[in-house]
Motif scaffolding. Structure first.
Motif, PDB file in Angstrom:
ATOM      1  N   THR A 248      -8.665 -20.716 -21.393  1.00 51.74           N
ATOM      2  CA  THR A 248      -9.076 -20.624 -19.995  1.00 51.74           C
ATOM      3  C   THR A 248      -7.826 -20.522 -19.123  1.00 51.74           C
ATOM      4  OG1 THR A 248      -9.127 -23.043 -19.758  1.00 51.74           O
ATOM      5  CG2 THR A 248     -11.182 -21.938 -20.359  1.00 51.74           C
ATOM      6  N   THR A 249      -7.942 -19.801 -18.026  1.00 54.99           N
ATOM      7  CA  THR A 249      -6.800 -19.603 -17.133  1.00 54.99           C
ATOM      8  C   THR A 249      -6.661 -20.780 -16.173  1.00 54.99           C
ATOM      9  OG1 THR A 249      -7.001 -17.195 -17.260  1.00 54.99           O
ATOM     10  CG2 THR A 249      -5.808 -18.102 -15.368  1.00 54.99           C
ATOM     11  N   LEU A 250      -5.464 -21.342 -16.113  1.00 55.04           N
ATOM     12  CA  LEU A 250      -5.187 -22.465 -15.233  1.00 55.04           C
ATOM     13  C   LEU A 250      -4.616 -22.014 -13.896  1.00 55.04           C
ATOM     14  CD1 LEU A 250      -3.536 -24.944 -17.783  1.00 55.04           C
ATOM     15  CD2 LEU A 250      -5.945 -24.792 -17.096  1.00 55.04           C
ATOM     16  N   LYS A 251      -3.710 -21.034 -13.929  1.00 60.95           N
ATOM     17  CA  LYS A 251      -3.085 -20.528 -12.707  1.00 60.95           C
ATOM     18  C   LYS A 251      -2.366 -19.226 -13.015  1.00 60.95           C
ATOM     19  CE  LYS A 251      -0.458 -24.203 -12.190  1.00 60.95           C
ATOM     20  NZ  LYS A 251       0.605 -25.108 -11.639  1.00 60.95           N
ATOM     21  N   THR A 252      -1.916 -18.554 -11.973  1.00 55.15           N
ATOM     22  CA  THR A 252      -1.155 -17.312 -12.113  1.00 55.15           C
ATOM     23  C   THR A 252       0.257 -17.529 -11.603  1.00 55.15           C
ATOM     24  OG1 THR A 252      -3.137 -15.942 -11.870  1.00 55.15           O
ATOM     25  CG2 THR A 252      -1.018 -14.879 -11.472  1.00 55.15           C
ATOM     26  N   VAL A 253       1.229 -17.082 -12.405  1.00 53.12           N
ATOM     27  CA  VAL A 253       2.643 -17.248 -12.097  1.00 53.12           C
ATOM     28  C   VAL A 253       3.276 -15.863 -11.956  1.00 53.12           C
ATOM     29  CG1 VAL A 253       4.828 -18.250 -12.883  1.00 53.12           C
ATOM     30  CG2 VAL A 253       2.663 -19.394 -13.421  1.00 53.12           C
ATOM     31  N   THR A 254       4.213 -15.717 -11.017  1.00 56.09           N
ATOM     32  CA  THR A 254       4.918 -14.445 -10.835  1.00 56.09           C
ATOM     33  C   THR A 254       6.272 -14.506 -11.524  1.00 56.09           C
ATOM     34  OG1 THR A 254       3.822 -14.055  -8.711  1.00 56.09           O
ATOM     35  CG2 THR A 254       5.825 -12.791  -9.165  1.00 56.09           C
ATOM     36  N   SER A 255       6.577 -13.499 -12.322  1.00 56.56           N
ATOM     37  CA  SER A 255       7.848 -13.485 -13.044  1.00 56.56           C
ATOM     38  C   SER A 255       9.020 -13.302 -12.085  1.00 56.56           C
ATOM     39  CB  SER A 255       7.853 -12.375 -14.092  1.00 56.56           C
ATOM     40  OG  SER A 255       7.665 -11.113 -13.492  1.00 56.56           O
ATOM     41  N   SER A 256      10.140 -13.938 -12.417  1.00 62.52           N
ATOM     42  CA  SER A 256      11.333 -13.899 -11.580  1.00 62.52           C
ATOM     43  C   SER A 256      12.063 -12.566 -11.720  1.00 62.52           C
ATOM     44  CB  SER A 256      12.278 -15.030 -11.976  1.00 62.52           C
ATOM     45  OG  SER A 256      12.870 -14.755 -13.238  1.00 62.52           O
ATOM     46  N   SER A 257      13.195 -12.441 -11.056  1.00 66.80           N
ATOM     47  CA  SER A 257      13.982 -11.214 -11.109  1.00 66.80           C
ATOM     48  C   SER A 257      14.479 -10.907 -12.517  1.00 66.80           C
ATOM     49  CB  SER A 257      15.179 -11.312 -10.163  1.00 66.80           C
ATOM     50  OG  SER A 257      16.014 -12.409 -10.522  1.00 66.80           O
ATOM     51  N   THR A 258      14.504 -11.913 -13.388  1.00 68.69           N
ATOM     52  CA  THR A 258      14.930 -11.718 -14.775  1.00 68.69           C
ATOM     53  C   THR A 258      13.756 -11.792 -15.750  1.00 68.69           C
ATOM     54  OG1 THR A 258      15.385 -14.084 -15.019  1.00 68.69           O
ATOM     55  CG2 THR A 258      17.216 -12.663 -14.309  1.00 68.69           C
ATOM     56  N   GLY A 259      12.529 -11.856 -15.195  1.00 62.45           N
ATOM     57  CA  GLY A 259      11.338 -11.962 -16.033  1.00 62.45           C
ATOM     58  C   GLY A 259      10.945 -13.383 -16.375  1.00 62.45           C
ATOM     59  N   GLY A 260      11.694 -14.367 -15.850  1.00 60.09           N
ATOM     60  CA  GLY A 260      11.424 -15.766 -16.171  1.00 60.09           C
ATOM     61  C   GLY A 260      10.125 -16.278 -15.577  1.00 60.09           C
ATOM     62  N   LEU A 261       9.522 -17.246 -16.272  1.00 61.95           N
ATOM     63  CA  LEU A 261       8.272 -17.878 -15.848  1.00 61.95           C
ATOM     64  C   LEU A 261       8.434 -19.390 -15.926  1.00 61.95           C
ATOM     65  CD1 LEU A 261       5.974 -15.646 -18.075  1.00 61.95           C
ATOM     66  CD2 LEU A 261       6.126 -15.473 -15.581  1.00 61.95           C
ATOM     67  N   SER A 262       7.915 -20.095 -14.934  1.00 63.87           N
ATOM     68  CA  SER A 262       7.986 -21.559 -14.961  1.00 63.87           C
ATOM     69  C   SER A 262       6.948 -22.135 -14.009  1.00 63.87           C
ATOM     70  CB  SER A 262       9.378 -22.049 -14.554  1.00 63.87           C
ATOM     71  OG  SER A 262       9.449 -23.466 -14.653  1.00 63.87           O
ATOM     72  N   THR A 263       6.224 -23.150 -14.485  1.00 60.83           N
ATOM     73  CA  THR A 263       5.265 -23.854 -13.655  1.00 60.83           C
ATOM     74  C   THR A 263       4.975 -25.207 -14.291  1.00 60.83           C
ATOM     75  OG1 THR A 263       3.153 -23.671 -12.476  1.00 60.83           O
ATOM     76  CG2 THR A 263       3.188 -22.958 -14.781  1.00 60.83           C
ATOM     77  N   THR A 264       4.265 -26.074 -13.581  1.00 63.57           N
ATOM     78  CA  THR A 264       3.907 -27.392 -14.113  1.00 63.57           C
ATOM     79  C   THR A 264       2.396 -27.590 -14.067  1.00 63.57           C
ATOM     80  OG1 THR A 264       4.200 -28.444 -11.948  1.00 63.57           O
ATOM     81  CG2 THR A 264       6.101 -28.425 -13.449  1.00 63.57           C
ATOM     82  N   VAL A 265       1.902 -28.369 -15.037  1.00 62.46           N
ATOM     83  CA  VAL A 265       0.497 -28.757 -15.078  1.00 62.46           C
ATOM     84  C   VAL A 265       0.433 -30.221 -15.484  1.00 62.46           C
ATOM     85  CG1 VAL A 265      -0.393 -26.462 -15.611  1.00 62.46           C
ATOM     86  CG2 VAL A 265       0.332 -27.965 -17.471  1.00 62.46           C
ATOM     87  N   THR A 266      -0.727 -30.826 -15.315  1.00 61.77           N
ATOM     88  CA  THR A 266      -0.918 -32.222 -15.684  1.00 61.77           C
ATOM     89  C   THR A 266      -1.507 -32.326 -17.079  1.00 61.77           C
ATOM     90  OG1 THR A 266      -1.264 -32.847 -13.373  1.00 61.77           O
ATOM     91  CG2 THR A 266      -2.029 -34.394 -15.046  1.00 61.77           C
ATOM     92  N   ALA A 267      -0.911 -33.158 -17.911  1.00 60.61           N
ATOM     93  CA  ALA A 267      -1.387 -33.338 -19.287  1.00 60.61           C
ATOM     94  C   ALA A 267      -2.748 -34.035 -19.283  1.00 60.61           C
ATOM     95  CB  ALA A 267      -0.379 -34.161 -20.077  1.00 60.61           C
ATOM     96  N   SER A 268      -3.709 -33.447 -20.012  1.00 61.11           N
ATOM     97  CA  SER A 268      -5.048 -34.036 -20.053  1.00 61.11           C
ATOM     98  C   SER A 268      -5.512 -34.314 -21.476  1.00 61.11           C
ATOM     99  CB  SER A 268      -6.048 -33.101 -19.361  1.00 61.11           C
ATOM    100  OG  SER A 268      -6.063 -31.832 -20.000  1.00 61.11           O
ATOM    101  N   ALA A 269      -5.243 -33.378 -22.403  1.00 57.27           N
ATOM    102  CA  ALA A 269      -5.691 -33.549 -23.782  1.00 57.27           C
ATOM    103  C   ALA A 269      -4.858 -32.658 -24.686  1.00 57.27           C
ATOM    104  CB  ALA A 269      -7.174 -33.195 -23.902  1.00 57.27           C
ATOM    105  N   ASP A 270      -4.853 -32.988 -25.988  1.00 57.24           N
ATOM    106  CA  ASP A 270      -4.126 -32.149 -26.943  1.00 57.24           C
ATOM    107  C   ASP A 270      -4.608 -30.704 -26.829  1.00 57.24           C
ATOM    108  OD1 ASP A 270      -3.070 -34.518 -27.785  1.00 57.24           O
ATOM    109  OD2 ASP A 270      -4.055 -34.528 -29.750  1.00 57.24           O
ATOM    110  N   GLY A 271      -3.663 -29.775 -26.904  1.00 56.33           N
ATOM    111  CA  GLY A 271      -4.072 -28.380 -26.830  1.00 56.33           C
ATOM    112  C   GLY A 271      -2.895 -27.433 -26.779  1.00 56.33           C
ATOM    113  N   TYR A 272      -3.211 -26.172 -26.582  1.00 53.86           N
ATOM    114  CA  TYR A 272      -2.228 -25.086 -26.632  1.00 53.86           C
ATOM    115  C   TYR A 272      -2.087 -24.423 -25.262  1.00 53.86           C
ATOM    116  CZ  TYR A 272      -3.112 -25.503 -31.645  1.00 53.86           C
ATOM    117  OH  TYR A 272      -3.264 -25.985 -32.929  1.00 53.86           O
TER     118      TYR A 272
END
Length: 252
Positions: free
Chosen positions: A204-228
């Motif tokens: 399931t999609t949690l959020k959308t992130v925009t890649s940086s000038s070098t293609g980098g991606l970074s965001t934070t989420v809250t841990a809820s349960a074991d998963g991928y």
């Protein structure tokens, strides 16, 4: 047989798939011969990287009341003077009136000198002859996307993590540069962060992130349960879709 493509001072290149062609965009013909379907590589999209040779299968289905006799080599043309031709098609009857004619062409990024500008929408030209000597010559009988391959990574940390704590998910989106034969960051692209709970099969999609000038991606989420966690890129007209392999997080 293969004809290389020339564009902007460099040799260019190609791809196609299940494209219904109601009017076949016919440029000429006689009698009742029609092209009913064009298929390239199964899904109308061909992705080419920086090293591996890609074999592309092109199929053209045609109909005539007398049946189909043969087809000439298919031509594929795209932006920046991109051009390829297949070998001689083999036509196989699927009924007394209809045959599917199939041929292939290979693309080698190390040899064919692809131009990045050649990525985008390509077209297939086809010439098919019927048993009663009717024929159809169709430019743009079908269209397809010839795309630069993409790569996507993901890393979720820390691991393990306590429930309710923050998880940082990083990654990088890159795509093939056919002119340098290397992958480079793809900037300014919308990439989905997705989550799959342990024991389930659907992301399931949690959020959308925009890649940086070098293609980098970074965001934070809250841990809820074991998963991928993974990043997923839908692709563009010139760049193939790609999803990273999920990174497992143990939540305690």
């Amino acid at each position: 047989m293969r004809t290389r493509a020339i564009g902007a001072g460099a040799l260019g290149a190609l791809a196609l798939s299940a494209v219904a062609v109601p009017a076949a965009h016919a440029d000429g013909g006689t009698g009742d011969t029609t092209i009913t379907k064009v298929v390239v590589d199964g899904d109308n999209k061909v992705s080419v990287g920086t090293s591996a040779v890609k074999t592309i299968k092109v199929s053209v289905t045609a109909r005539d009341d007398s049946g189909i006799d043969s087809a000439e080599s298919f031509s594929l043309a795209g932006p920046d003077y991109g051009f390829l031709t297949t070998g001689t098609p083999t036509c196989t009857a699927v009924s007394s009136t209809t045959s599917t004619c199939t041929a292939s062409v290979t693309v080698d990024p190390k040899v064919d000198y692809l131009s990045n500008a050649s990525a985008g929408t390509w077209y297939v030209d086809a010439f098919v002859t019927a048993n009663d000597y009717d024929y159809i010559w169709s430019q743009k009988a079908g269209s397809f996307k010839f795309q630069r391959a993409a790569q996507l990574t993901v890393n979720a940390s820390p691991e393990p993590v306590k429930k309710g704590k923050a998880i940082t998910v990083t990654g990088k989106l890159s795509r093939a540069n056919w002119e340098t034969l290397k992958y480079a960051g793809y900037a300014g692209q919308s990439v989905k962060l997705q989550y799959r709970k342990k024991g389930t099969s659907t992301y399931t999609t949690l959020k959308t992130v925009t890649s940086s000038s070098t293609g980098g991606l970074s965001t934070t989420v809250t841990a809820s349960a074991d998963g991928y966690y993974r990043y997923s890129f839908a692709g563009t007209s010139t760049t193939a879709a790609v999803s990273a392999t999920g990174d497992y997080i143990d939540v305690q």
